[in-house]
Design a protein around this motif. Sequence first.
Motif, PDB file in Angstrom:
ATOM      1  N   ARG A 189      35.810  -6.289  16.264  1.00  0.00           N
ATOM      2  CA  ARG A 189      37.016  -6.186  15.435  1.00  0.00           C
ATOM      3  C   ARG A 189      36.701  -6.163  13.947  1.00  0.00           C
ATOM      4  N   MET A 231      36.044  -3.556  20.806  1.00  0.00           N
ATOM      5  CA  MET A 231      37.021  -2.481  20.602  1.00  0.00           C
ATOM      6  C   MET A 231      36.551  -1.197  21.284  1.00  0.00           C
ATOM      7  N   ASP A 290      45.832  -7.243  24.060  1.00  0.00           N
ATOM      8  CA  ASP A 290      45.348  -5.864  24.162  1.00  0.00           C
ATOM      9  C   ASP A 290      43.939  -5.772  24.748  1.00  0.00           C
ATOM     10  N   LYS A 332      45.226   1.766  22.708  1.00  0.00           N
ATOM     11  CA  LYS A 332      45.768   0.567  23.351  1.00  0.00           C
ATOM     12  C   LYS A 332      47.290   0.550  23.292  1.00  0.00           C
ATOM     13  N   ARG A 333      47.860   1.016  22.184  1.00  0.00           N
ATOM     14  CA  ARG A 333      49.319   1.014  22.027  1.00  0.00           C
ATOM     15  C   ARG A 333      50.015   1.980  22.979  1.00  0.00           C
ATOM     16  N   ARG A 393      42.849   1.136  18.581  1.00  0.00           N
ATOM     17  CA  ARG A 393      44.159   0.481  18.479  1.00  0.00           C
ATOM     18  C   ARG A 393      45.269   1.447  18.902  1.00  0.00           C
ATOM     19  N   GLN A 394      45.140   2.689  18.504  1.00  0.00           N
ATOM     20  CA  GLN A 394      46.122   3.712  18.895  1.00  0.00           C
ATOM     21  C   GLN A 394      46.118   3.914  20.411  1.00  0.00           C
ATOM     22  N   GLN A 453      38.213   2.685  26.392  1.00  0.00           N
ATOM     23  CA  GLN A 453      37.473   2.152  25.251  1.00  0.00           C
ATOM     24  C   GLN A 453      36.003   2.566  25.281  1.00  0.00           C
ATOM     25  N   ARG A 470      37.855   1.998  15.202  1.00  0.00           N
ATOM     26  CA  ARG A 470      38.760   0.870  15.463  1.00  0.00           C
ATOM     27  C   ARG A 470      40.216   1.348  15.469  1.00  0.00           C
ATOM     28  N   ALA A 471      40.576   2.176  14.498  1.00  0.00           N
ATOM     29  CA  ALA A 471      41.943   2.695  14.419  1.00  0.00           C
ATOM     30  C   ALA A 471      42.274   3.534  15.654  1.00  0.00           C
TER      31      ALA A 471
END
Length: 176
Positions: free
Chosen positions: A131, A120, A51, A14-15, A11-12, A158, A7-8
């Motif tokens: 999530r 995710m 996102d 996506k940013r 998120r990275q 993803q 998940r982390a």
Amino acid sequence: MLKNELRALMRQRKRQFTQQQLSELSLPIVARIKSLLRNSRTIVAYYSLNDEVDTHHLIDEMVQEGKIVYLPKVVSDTEMVLCRYTGRDSLSPGSFGIMEPQGPVMPHNTSFDVVLVPGMAFDADGHRLGRGKGYYDRFLSTMMAPRSLLVGVCFDFQKVELVPTDSCDISVDIVV
């Protein structure tokens, strides 16, 4: 890799993209979804977060085409229900800042042609990482036969080699 680590990582990833870039990356994915939905009448979708693959216009187009669209609405710490989507004016902010429909709750005997499932991360076997709250897994486990086509929706970045799974995790049939 553990679920929280994956998940982390997602998120990275996506940013690394601007909102505009994510919107542009959404276009070919939405086109593939449209072709899958061509002959579908009743669909469960989701109103995307910033996102996620942008589903806002797709949902409106489905309604304009006469399709029956349901979106999730969180009603407790463990449960979501589906409510009919009739247009953007039927949405209001709900749990976790997600726009949720205020329309009628889906009747229990409703069957769906397709369920669009966010995530995710997904792997080639249809394993899905959500999530972390388990809403979709609990909901999908209650679906009765005949089971709907479950479509995982994500950006290409993803898609991973392996999503760790538990016995309660529900896989999707295809990933777009």
